[in-house]
Write a protein that holds these residues in place. Sequence first.
Motif, PDB file in Angstrom:
ATOM      1  N   LEU A  98       0.858  -1.178   0.000  1.00  0.00           N
ATOM      2  CA  LEU A  98       0.000   0.000   0.000  1.00  0.00           C
ATOM      3  C   LEU A  98       0.897   1.232   0.000  1.00  0.00           C
ATOM      4  N   VAL A  99       0.757   2.051  -1.027  1.00  0.00           N
ATOM      5  CA  VAL A  99       1.463   3.332  -1.116  1.00  0.00           C
ATOM      6  C   VAL A  99       0.425   4.392  -0.790  1.00  0.00           C
ATOM      7  N   THR A 115       4.390  -4.329   2.574  1.00  0.00           N
ATOM      8  CA  THR A 115       4.883  -3.071   3.122  1.00  0.00           C
ATOM      9  C   THR A 115       3.844  -1.971   2.918  1.00  0.00           C
ATOM     10  N   ILE A 116       3.808  -1.035   3.846  1.00  0.00           N
ATOM     11  CA  ILE A 116       2.958   0.149   3.722  1.00  0.00           C
ATOM     12  C   ILE A 116       3.852   1.382   3.751  1.00  0.00           C
ATOM     13  N   TYR A 134       6.365   2.611   6.731  1.00  0.00           N
ATOM     14  CA  TYR A 134       7.280   3.736   6.605  1.00  0.00           C
ATOM     15  C   TYR A 134       6.493   5.036   6.566  1.00  0.00           C
ATOM     16  N   ALA A 135       7.050   6.085   7.174  1.00  0.00           N
ATOM     17  CA  ALA A 135       6.420   7.405   7.181  1.00  0.00           C
ATOM     18  C   ALA A 135       7.497   8.473   7.213  1.00  0.00           C
ATOM     19  N   GLY A 136       7.118   9.684   6.817  1.00  0.00           N
ATOM     20  CA  GLY A 136       8.003  10.835   6.945  1.00  0.00           C
ATOM     21  C   GLY A 136       8.770  11.189   5.692  1.00  0.00           C
ATOM     22  N   ALA A 145       7.489  -5.330  10.163  1.00  0.00           N
ATOM     23  CA  ALA A 145       6.587  -6.185   9.403  1.00  0.00           C
ATOM     24  C   ALA A 145       5.796  -7.065  10.357  1.00  0.00           C
ATOM     25  N   SER A 146       4.557  -7.327   9.993  1.00  0.00           N
ATOM     26  CA  SER A 146       3.714  -8.217  10.778  1.00  0.00           C
ATOM     27  C   SER A 146       2.579  -8.714   9.898  1.00  0.00           C
TER      28      SER A 146
END
Length: 169
Positions: A98-99, A115-116, A134-136, A145-146
């Motif tokens: 997901l982007v 991954t997001i 990931y952010a920022g 990851a989960s």
Amino acid sequence: MAIIRELNGTAPKVGQRCFLAENAALIGDVTIGDDCSIWYGAVLRGDVNPIVLGDRVNIQDGAVVHTLYKRSVVEIGNDVSVGHNAVIHGAKIGNNVLVGMGAVILDNAVIPDNTIIGAGAVVLSNQTLEPGVYAGIPAKKVKDASESVAEAAHKNAQGYMLYKDWYKD
């Protein structure tokens, strides 16, 4: 009908059961798998290098997908959502990703499966990420990851499978 334009002898190729919004633009060397959706105002411009999408990919409203001349290509795996107004420029995106809205992923970045990338995040050129969230600016890992991360990415892509069917002629 979507804007589908051949360029330099190469025409976009679109898989089965896809939805292309009337003002989505597919130009040149673009290949889209089955069950994809390309939404309003999205641009996939394969004029300088290839863009290849797997199956069940949704490119949401206003997103732009492009490459760097002779230096990068776009490869997007299966079950991927590219959020509204996101930019994918010459990056490799794995499966079940997901982007987020307004995110930017730059040339030769590699986003792994499950991954997001959070809304508004910027993944810099040549970064190879590990699975997670990931952010920022620049993007940093904020969650490992989960199974729940993988499920959230997958659920978003599945939602767009339903939405595209609402738009069948």
